[in-house]
Design an enzyme around this catalytic site. Structure first.
Site, mmCIF file in Angstrom:
data_model
loop_
_atom_site.group_PDB
_atom_site.id
_atom_site.type_symbol
_atom_site.label_atom_id
_atom_site.label_comp_id
_atom_site.label_asym_id
_atom_site.label_seq_id
_atom_site.Cartn_x
_atom_site.Cartn_y
_atom_site.Cartn_z
ATOM 1 N N SER A 20 48.139 41.926 40.353
ATOM 2 C CA SER A 20 47.697 41.712 41.734
ATOM 3 C C SER A 20 48.011 42.893 42.657
ATOM 4 O O SER A 20 49.084 43.489 42.577
ATOM 5 C CB SER A 20 48.386 40.453 42.272
ATOM 6 O OG SER A 20 48.129 40.326 43.657
ATOM 7 N N LYS A 71 44.145 27.332 43.349
ATOM 8 C CA LYS A 71 43.550 27.215 44.689
ATOM 9 C C LYS A 71 43.230 25.769 45.062
ATOM 10 O O LYS A 71 43.303 25.397 46.230
ATOM 11 C CB LYS A 71 42.301 28.093 44.772
ATOM 12 C CG LYS A 71 42.633 29.584 44.761
ATOM 13 C CD LYS A 71 41.405 30.424 44.939
ATOM 14 C CE LYS A 71 41.786 31.839 45.347
ATOM 15 N NZ LYS A 71 40.644 32.635 45.780
ATOM 16 N N ASP A 107 39.451 34.220 52.438
ATOM 17 C CA ASP A 107 38.510 35.106 51.730
ATOM 18 C C ASP A 107 37.215 35.322 52.524
ATOM 19 O O ASP A 107 36.756 36.450 52.691
ATOM 20 C CB ASP A 107 38.157 34.519 50.358
ATOM 21 C CG ASP A 107 39.213 34.823 49.305
ATOM 22 O OD1 ASP A 107 39.911 35.843 49.432
ATOM 23 O OD2 ASP A 107 39.342 34.026 48.356
ATOM 24 N N ALA A 133 27.462 31.816 43.313
ATOM 25 C CA ALA A 133 27.804 30.501 43.879
ATOM 26 C C ALA A 133 29.158 30.047 43.364
ATOM 27 O O ALA A 133 29.454 28.860 43.356
ATOM 28 C CB ALA A 133 26.721 29.482 43.534
HETATM 29 P P1 NAP Z 1 33.573 32.672 39.724
HETATM 30 O O1 NAP Z 1 33.991 31.505 40.548
HETATM 31 O O2 NAP Z 1 33.847 32.662 38.259
HETATM 32 O O3 NAP Z 1 31.986 32.876 39.941
HETATM 33 C C1 NAP Z 1 31.280 33.844 39.208
HETATM 34 C C2 NAP Z 1 29.843 33.962 39.739
HETATM 35 O O4 NAP Z 1 29.217 35.036 39.046
HETATM 36 C C3 NAP Z 1 28.997 32.725 39.496
HETATM 37 O O5 NAP Z 1 28.062 32.598 40.538
HETATM 38 C C4 NAP Z 1 28.295 33.094 38.171
HETATM 39 O O6 NAP Z 1 27.065 32.414 37.999
HETATM 40 C C5 NAP Z 1 28.039 34.558 38.393
HETATM 41 N N1 NAP Z 1 27.876 35.288 37.126
HETATM 42 C C6 NAP Z 1 28.866 35.715 36.293
HETATM 43 N N2 NAP Z 1 28.336 36.374 35.250
HETATM 44 C C7 NAP Z 1 26.991 36.362 35.411
HETATM 45 C C8 NAP Z 1 25.899 36.899 34.677
HETATM 46 N N3 NAP Z 1 26.100 37.581 33.534
HETATM 47 N N4 NAP Z 1 24.661 36.714 35.153
HETATM 48 C C9 NAP Z 1 24.458 36.035 36.302
HETATM 49 N N5 NAP Z 1 25.445 35.504 37.058
HETATM 50 C C10 NAP Z 1 26.710 35.672 36.611
HETATM 51 O O7 NAP Z 1 34.229 34.017 40.260
HETATM 52 P P2 NAP Z 1 34.667 34.369 41.766
HETATM 53 O O8 NAP Z 1 36.093 34.036 41.941
HETATM 54 O O9 NAP Z 1 33.657 33.802 42.702
HETATM 55 O O10 NAP Z 1 34.598 35.976 41.746
HETATM 56 C C11 NAP Z 1 33.357 36.650 41.647
HETATM 57 C C12 NAP Z 1 33.595 38.162 41.777
HETATM 58 O O11 NAP Z 1 34.099 38.455 43.074
HETATM 59 C C13 NAP Z 1 34.630 38.736 40.790
HETATM 60 O O12 NAP Z 1 34.167 39.994 40.361
HETATM 61 C C14 NAP Z 1 35.873 38.886 41.627
HETATM 62 O O13 NAP Z 1 36.725 39.931 41.186
HETATM 63 C C15 NAP Z 1 35.269 39.246 42.985
HETATM 64 N N6 NAP Z 1 36.128 38.875 44.122
HETATM 65 C C16 NAP Z 1 36.427 39.849 45.026
HETATM 66 C C17 NAP Z 1 37.210 39.544 46.125
HETATM 67 C C18 NAP Z 1 37.563 40.619 47.110
HETATM 68 O O14 NAP Z 1 38.491 40.430 47.921
HETATM 69 N N7 NAP Z 1 36.843 41.716 47.136
HETATM 70 C C19 NAP Z 1 37.691 38.231 46.312
HETATM 71 C C20 NAP Z 1 37.356 37.255 45.369
HETATM 72 C C21 NAP Z 1 36.565 37.593 44.272
HETATM 73 P P3 NAP Z 1 26.987 30.941 37.295
HETATM 74 O O15 NAP Z 1 27.268 29.946 38.395
HETATM 75 O O16 NAP Z 1 25.613 30.885 36.784
HETATM 76 O O17 NAP Z 1 28.049 30.936 36.209
#
Ligand code: NAP
Length: 278
Positions: A20, A71, A107, A133
């Site tokens: 982290s 969470k 967030d 989503a």
């Molecule tokens: P999550 O709950 O696992 O959601 C993943 C999302 O990505 C879902 O909508 C999923 O679609 C989609 N996805 C994953 N692989 C895919 C593929 N091959 N093709 C199409 N859609 C795909 O993850 P999360 O926590 O929301 O995090 C998502 C990203 O945001 C990560 O990279 C994370 O590191 C980043 N993030 C950044 C911050 C920041 O502060 N910058 C904060 C939080 C998260 P489905 O619903 O179809 O599975």
């Protein structure tokens, strides 16, 4: 300032959590504020999520950041939750309000603050497309709705998740990728393009949906220039990565924990290498 008997301890709980960036961000902020606080990482066993709020109370921790997989558990066991957590069902922050431990989600508001800082414009009255989503996308949709977006097109591989996410803002609706062309702001909230993720070399969108004048925000920050950002720049759009969201969600936590204005510049310096990111 070395820790002493009166140092206030805060931290992040998660599993895994050793990677982290939160300790670097928070400790830089406490140093800049001249506070006798220290912030550490607690790797908690997955089955102990519902004990985190009680542990914070027992140990008198100054504040707790919460990441996967806790969470939902902390949202369920806090004394109170904010309206955002009520809607989202998950929280990333535990802070004190008097004797109560309150669960909040920073967030989405972190994204909104980062967007304003990076692009210099507000989201009020703006059409936004959110790709994804999952947890991050849901926070962003909820916050962008409160920030006054005129519409939020939610595009996701799994339609049922998009339907649920679109319920988080009155102006949100489930859309196809074609809807992106008409949106001024485009957000990648999937893990596509992330180093070490499921699809590190791809963009979540086809280039034909991007155009000049759009603001493209990728919440992925490793690599610093994602495939979507490169594509956006080729199409004449402006773009930014997710480092700003990471910094601002932590800044909002520091505000909740301490009641003080967070020193954002010191936090940026703690995670951006000298010379900036490339
Ligand atoms: P999550 O709950 O696992 O959601 C993943 C999302 O990505 C879902 O909508 C999923 O679609 C989609 N996805 C994953 N692989 C895919 C593929 N091959 N093709 C199409 N859609 C795909 O993850 P999360 O926590 O929301 O995090 C998502 C990203 O945001 C990560 O990279 C994370 O590191 C980043 N993030 C950044 C911050 C920041 O502060 N910058 C904060 C939080 C998260 P489905 O619903 O179809 O599975």
């Amino acid at each position: 300032m070395s820790p002493s008997g009166s140092t206030v301890v805060a931290g992040v709980v998660g599993n895994p959590v050793r990677h982290s960036k939160s300790p670097a961000l928070h400790n830089a902020a406490y140093r800049a504020l001249g506070l006798d606080w220290t912030y550490v990482a607690f790797e908690v066993a997955a089955e102990n999520g519902h004990q985190i709020v009680e542990a914070m109370r027992t140990l008198g921790l100054g504040g707790v950041s919460v990441t996967m997989p806790f969470k939902q558990a902390v949202a369920e066991s806090a004394d109170r939750v904010t309206p955002s957590v009520e809607r989202l069902g998950v929280a990333n922050t535990l802070f004190w309000d008097g004797d109560d431990i309150v669960a909040d989600s920073t967030d989405g508001d972190g994204f909104v603050a980062a967007h304003r800082q990076s692009f210099g414009t507000s989201l009020d009255g703006v059409a936004v497309a959110v790709i994804g989503a999952g947890g991050a996308a849901r926070s962003i949709i909820e916050a962008v709705g409160r920030a006054g977006a005129s519409e939020i097109a939610v595009i996701n591989r799994t339609r049922s998740a998009a339907v649920q996410a679109a319920e988080l803002a009155s102006v949100a609706y489930v859309a196809e990728p074609e809807a992106v062309s008409a949106c001024q702001v485009v957000v990648n909230a999937t893990s596509i393009g992330m180093t070490g993720g499921p699809d590190p070399l791809s963009s979540p969108l086809d280039a034909r949906y991007l155009n000049e004048g759009q603001q493209v925000a990728d919440i992925v920050y490793q690599p610093a220039r994602t495939p979507l950002m490169r594509m956006a720049e080729q199409q004449g759009a402006t773009s930014d990565n997710g480092l700003g969201m990471l910094i601002h969600q932590a800044a909002l936590q520091i505000e909740r924990f301490t009641g003080l204005e967070p020193p954002v510049e010191a936090m940026v310096a703690a995670v951006v290498p000298p010379g900036g990111v490339s």
